[in-house]
Write an enzyme that holds these catalytic residues in place. Structure first.
Site, PDB file in Angstrom:
ATOM      1  N   ALA A 266       0.733  -1.038   0.001  1.00 24.18           N
ATOM      2  CA  ALA A 266      -0.057  -0.044   0.103  1.00 24.18           C
ATOM      3  C   ALA A 266       0.975   1.055  -0.093  1.00 24.18           C
ATOM      4  CB  ALA A 266      -0.886  -0.022   1.296  1.00 24.18           C
TER       5      ALA A 266
ATOM      6  N   ASP B 236       9.886  -6.671  -3.668  1.00 27.95           N
ATOM      7  CA  ASP B 236       8.577  -7.270  -3.045  1.00 27.95           C
ATOM      8  C   ASP B 236       8.622  -8.527  -3.249  1.00 27.95           C
ATOM      9  OD1 ASP B 236       6.054  -7.703  -1.879  1.00 27.95           O
ATOM     10  OD2 ASP B 236       5.864  -5.693  -1.672  1.00 27.95           O
TER      11      ASP B 236
ATOM     12  N   ARG C 221      -6.590  -0.946  -1.552  1.00 25.47           N
ATOM     13  CA  ARG C 221      -5.612   0.154  -1.039  1.00 25.47           C
ATOM     14  C   ARG C 221      -4.432   0.077  -1.748  1.00 25.47           C
ATOM     15  NH1 ARG C 221      -5.530  -4.243   1.547  1.00 25.47           N
ATOM     16  NH2 ARG C 221      -3.534  -4.979   2.363  1.00 25.47           N
TER      17      ARG C 221
ATOM     18  N   ASP D 200       5.984  -3.942   6.458  1.00 26.91           N
ATOM     19  CA  ASP D 200       4.811  -3.931   7.436  1.00 26.91           C
ATOM     20  C   ASP D 200       5.287  -4.841   8.472  1.00 26.91           C
ATOM     21  OD1 ASP D 200       5.391  -6.683   6.462  1.00 26.91           O
ATOM     22  OD2 ASP D 200       3.062  -6.868   5.638  1.00 26.91           O
ATOM     23  N   ASN D 201       6.589  -5.042   8.964  1.00 28.90           N
ATOM     24  CA  ASN D 201       7.218  -5.675   9.905  1.00 28.90           C
ATOM     25  C   ASN D 201       8.287  -4.897  10.780  1.00 28.90           C
ATOM     26  OD1 ASN D 201       9.653  -7.714   9.386  1.00 28.90           O
ATOM     27  ND2 ASN D 201       8.158  -7.567   7.738  1.00 28.90           N
TER      28      ASN D 201
ATOM     29  N   CYS E 150       0.632 -23.161  29.559  1.00 25.63           N
ATOM     30  CA  CYS E 150      -0.305 -23.928  30.266  1.00 25.63           C
ATOM     31  C   CYS E 150      -1.726 -23.351  29.845  1.00 25.63           C
ATOM     32  CB  CYS E 150      -0.071 -23.748  31.759  1.00 25.63           C
ATOM     33  SG  CYS E 150      -0.282 -22.087  32.430  1.00 25.63           S
TER      34      CYS E 150
END
Length: 986
Positions: free
Chosen positions: A406, A432, A443, A504-505, A560
């Site tokens: 985007a 990319d 978008r 994006d990270n 757990c």
């Protein structure tokens, strides 16, 4: 628009921001956008992508050269043709759900009456006044957006009464309940591990409360916060005793707003500062000057029939603003798409980026009227602001864009418009890894339906070359990471003028930032999260860098909790996702590695006994019980259901009876887990049960290459013939209540696991493979394909587990958000962030060296919140009395022309002679290359690269051109930070 009519595949990321109700409101809206120059088409693009009912674009004018600087849907072949007509065909392709039409005549009241929203761009003040008055009188939402060079103006009038449904823009807060007292007021205590995010005067509703069930139907209750884990509610003295469970959820409160019409607001804003939304707290006086300046330009245009010429000496006092027009300011349109959910602009916003203009140093030449005069060029609009020399600089730049999603699409569009890399010697490399999916189209506006499946970088490069045929651009499909350092080498980075990060990270940003620091290159970085966005500019030797990854603040869910004691839907969804990965991905990968990898057993030895046993047990089951047909897959799915949702729960209740669960040391509320004990015959009447079996059976079939089926009648017939063995809980099973207890148990079982390991090796060696070429098919989780059974499985598996533990279930939409780790997004935030990044690009090109001229930004369009801040300077540290920053390095040419490479001894001598620092230690990552305390003397005589290879036991790859070596100095041995040695090999 009914919820079922919303195209959730297309709008999925936007739906997580706006919600279905706001989407339905937008889907019924007819919008008029007047003016199809750069700003108008930008607004139209975002409104069409947002999914309104219809968009009509209006413009009487024809395309001119200057329009091409900011109007991305106009081509040179459109010069002399109507701007609206030329733009309509492109805008219509953005969203098939939106009807887009053009109007090439003047505006009139009959036309305006059809619309619920009217947006004026590139309009005269006279037109703004009469249109604004008509819209206010007829309850039509009215917006004025305008740009003049590096300045922007925005005005909103949403009528006498306008209801805002969400005044904060945040998701409703909720909290799990541990206890509710009887009293006036009643006190609610939340679970220890969560607390709550509530504030005073919020209203909440209750659900799932047992005992004090009156609260479940009480309606919204106003609260007062007592502490992080408690709040007070209404009088509960007459209610039943609280037993267990329950969730308190915030109820969003609406707010009514009233807007002044434009004619009144023009004067009132000078008296009432609350009508002016600040975009930069350091520019309050300038915002008021801009208000007068825009009116002065309107008056000049009305009198002279034209705008002032760029850089001309205008003598009249009525013209208070000297910058020119036609360069799009992405911030100006950023609030246009907020139709009735979030807080609208109330009522004026002014923005400027005059810091982008050249610094006027002593002796510098000022921009002249001649330098800014039009040249019948596609860049005329930009030349009017910055001059022709600046345009030539832009065209010669070489940039690396990482990410073509985007933000990447918006940046590439801007690069094409401004001519970045579009001249001799200029170039853009874009990379990319991803291919285009349908959900991207909402978008990532460079892509169309026919592009689905194509590589993003290739499709994006082709699209912007149509916008500007002079673009020099090369698409890559590489991840930027250590594995691609053979492609993105020192030579590559050295050839660049800068880097733009559209990632994006955080991990990828941190890595790219490290490359920019190492190779001394500026970086533009931006990101979005729904209505929020940020930008960061990194300038070598001036600002701090992006820096290392910071803790996310999100606590890891204890094992757990996931395995035995979940208490919210996030836990059950994470459990379902883990089940998917284990059953349908890792099991198949492990089998394939066992069958084909010569190093398999060596890797098992490195894992340790516990993990190795788990892997080998999975392989043994996958091969020993492999299905031969579709009915076998259905039978496996049925047994999975029995094991996960009946047997496991019954065993858990046997170990921890209901009346003992509340005393568990694990961070869980009082969930008794007694929901499911159904037999086979309940499946036809239980939709979620069948959803699970259908999805699980088909996924199991896929990993073995067996054809599945969606036909439920046939699956039910198979289920009727399946015998489900009886299950009896046993006291021999040990269920660990904490992660610490689990780790201790694993330590105790080492000897037992070692015996299991040997037995599993023996069993596997006896297997007869179906064929030498047999391989399983691992499944990569894909959330956006509604036909692959992935989300079907996640939703069913999670909700069945939620039913076990009496946790409210989640629909598919919410489940996809959480399990798919989706980042909510809307086009308006993306466009604004990309525009702001490009403003910082201008400053880099200008060569600004004053940090006060740069801006990092944070925006939240849901509440009209804007923060523009000066970047922080790079922190400095001292070594042996000398100051350094992260940008400083000790650069060493390891191999000079015609000479052999340096030895370690020569390196030490070079650093002493050049920097007057005595090295006592050299480190390459965790490896010690040299220490004057312990190394043998012959190491000093070895070449530096030979030492690196010897110590690390790895070969330096041929593409690696630099070694980053960390020194320790005798002059400051205890220094925590030192400048690295960047040792050039070639």
């Amino acid at each position: 628009m009914a919820q079922s009519d919303i195209d959730e595949d297309l709008y999925s990321r936007q739906l997580y921001v706006l919600g279905h109700d706001a989407m339905r409101i937008m889907g019924a809206a007819n919008v008029l956008i007047a003016g199809m120059r750069g700003l108008g088409v930008e607004v139209a693009k975002n409104v069409v992508l947002a999914g309104v009912g219809s968009v009509t674009i209006q413009d009487q004018g024809t395309a001119e050269w200057r329009d091409l600087s900011s109007q991305f849907y106009l081509r040179e072949s459109d010069l002399g043709h109507n701007r609206a007509s030329c733009s309509q065909k492109h805008l219509a392709l953005l969203n098939s759900h939106v009807q887009v039409s053009s109007h090439t005549e003047a505006l009139h009241q009959d036309l305006l009456s059809y619309f619920q929203v009217v947006v004026l761009t590139d309009s005269s003040l006279e037109e703004q006044r009469w249109v604004g008055a008509f819209c206010h009188a007829n309850n039509i939402r009215f917006i004025v957006a305008d740009t003049k060079g590096l300045c922007g103006q925005l005005f909103c009038d949403f009528g006498e009464t306008f209801e805002v449904k969400d005044i904060t823009g945040e998701s409703p807060s909720s909290s799990m309940i541990a206890h509710i007292s009887k009293g006036n007021p009643g006190i609610v205590t939340c679970t220890d591990d969560q607390g709550h995010d509530f504030t005073d005067d919020m209203r909440v509703t209750f659900s799932g409360v047992q005992g004090m069930t009156e609260l479940n139907s009480y309606g919204p209750i106003e609260i007062r916060v007592i502490g992080n884990h408690s709040f007070s509610i209404c009088d509960t003295t007459e209610f039943s005793e609280y037993e267990k469970g329950g969730v308190a959820t915030e109820v969003k409160q609406s707010k009514m707003l009233s807007f002044l019409p434009l004619n009144d607001a023009l004067e009132e804003v000078l008296k009432n500062p609350e009508l002016l939304v600040l975009t930069d707290c350091g520019k309050v006086p300038r915002h008021r000057t801009l208000h007068l300046g825009f009116q002065a330009l309107h008056n000049f245009t009305q009198k002279h029939g034209r705008m002032p010429k760029p850089r001309s000496q205008v003598r009249t006092r009525r013209v208070l603003l000297s910058v020119t027009f036609s360069f799009i300011n992405s911030q100006s349109h950023a609030v246009v798409c907020q139709f009735g959910k979030f807080m609208p602009l109330k009522q004026w916003l002014y923005f400027d980026a005059l810091e982008c203009l050249p610094e006027q140093k002593e002796g510098d030449k000022h921009l002249t009227e001649e330098a800014c005069a039009p040249r019948n060029s596609r860049y005329d609009g930009q030349i009017a602001v910055f001059g022709s020399d600046f345009q030539e600089k832009l065209k010669k730049l070489r940039y690396f864009l990482v990410g073509a999603g985007a933000i990447g699409c918006e940046l590439l569009k801007n690069f094409a418009l401004i001519g970045l890399g579009a001249g001799e010697g200029g170039h853009i490399t874009v990379t990319d890894m991803d291919s285009i999916e349908r959900s991207n189209l909402n978008r990532q506006f460079l892509f169309r339906t026919e592009d689905i499946g194509k590589q993003k970088s290739i499709a994006a490069a082709e699209a912007v070359q149509k916008m500007n045929p002079n673009m020099n651009i090369t698409p890559h499909q590489n991840r930027v990471c250590p594995e691609s350092e053979g492609i993105y080498t020192q030579s590559f980075y050295s050839s660049l003028d800068g880097v733009a990060a559209a990632l994006d990270n955080v991990e990828a940003r941190v890595y790219l930032d490290g490359c920019c620091v190492q190779y001394q290159r500026p970086m533009l970085e931006g990101g979005t999260l729904g209505s929020k966005g940020h930008t960061l500019v990194v300038v070598p030797h001036l600002t701090e860098s992006y820096g290392p990854a910071m803790p996310s603040g999100q606590k890891a869910i204890p094992l757990c909790t996931l395995k035995h004691f979940p208490h919210c839907i996030e836990h059950t969804l994470q459990w379902a996702r883990d089940q998917f990965e284990g059953l349908f991905k890792h099991s198949a990968e492990n089998v394939n590695q066992y069958l084909s990898d010569a190093e398999f057993w060596a890797r098992m030895a490195a894992l340790g006994e516990v993990e190795a046993v788990e892997v080998l047990e999975g392989i043994h089951e996958s091969l020993g019980k492999r299905p031969g047909s579709w009915p076998d897959c259905v039978a496996w799915a049925r047994m999975q259901w029995e094991s996960l949702y009946s047997n496991h729960i019954r065993q858990l209740l046997h170990c921890f009876p209901v009346d003992h669960v509340t005393s568990l040391p694990c961070s869980a509320p009082s969930r008794d887990g007694s929901g499911l004990h159904e037999d086979t015959h309940s499946f036809p009447s239980q939709t979620t049960h069948m959803d699970f079996v259908v999805a699980a059976a088909n996924l199991y079939a896929q990993i073995y290459g067996i054809e599945g089926s969606r036909e439920r009648g046939g699956i039910l017939k198979i289920l009727d013939g399946i015998h489900v063995p009886a299950f009896t809980p046993t006291s021999c099973v040990k269920i660990h209540m904490t992660d610490k207890e689990l780790e201790a148990s694993q330590e105790e079982r080492k000897e037992e696991d070692n015996a299991k390991l040997n037995e599993l090796k023996r069993k596997l060696s006896c297997f007869q493979m179906p064929s030498q070429n047999f391989r399983m098919i691992p499944l990569e989780f894909e959330k956006d394909n509604d036909h692959n059974f992935h989300m079907d499985y996640i939703v069913a598996a999670s909700n069945l587990r939620a039913e076990n533990y009496e946790i409210p279930p989640a629909d598919r939409h919410k489940s996809k958000l959480i399990a798919g780790r989706i980042i909510p997004a809307i086009a308006t935030t993306t466009a604004a962030i990309a525009g702001l990044m490009c403003l910082e690009l201008y400053k880099l090109v200008q060569g600004h060296q004053r940090i006060s001229l740069f801006r990092n930004t944070y925006i939240n369009l849901a509440v009209q919140y804007f923060v523009f801040s000066q970047p922080c300077t790079a922190p400095r540290f001292t070594v042996a009395g000398m100051e350094y920053s992260l940008w400083d390095q000790l650069l060493v040419q390891g191999r000079r022309d015609g000479q052999e490479e340096m030895t370690v001894e020569e390196l030490l001598k070079h650093i002493k002679e050049t920097y007057n620092l005595s090295i006592i230690g050299l480190y390459y990552g965790p490896a010690v290359l040299y220490s004057d305390y312990s190394n043998p003397a012959d190491r000093l005589k070895q070449r530096v690269s030979d030492v690196v290879q010897t110590v690390t036991k790895t070969v330096i790859p041929p593409h690696q051109q630099m070694l980053e070596i960390i020194p320790s100095f005798a002059e400051d041995e205890d220094c925590q930070k030192v400048p690295p040695i960047r040792y050039l090999l070639r």
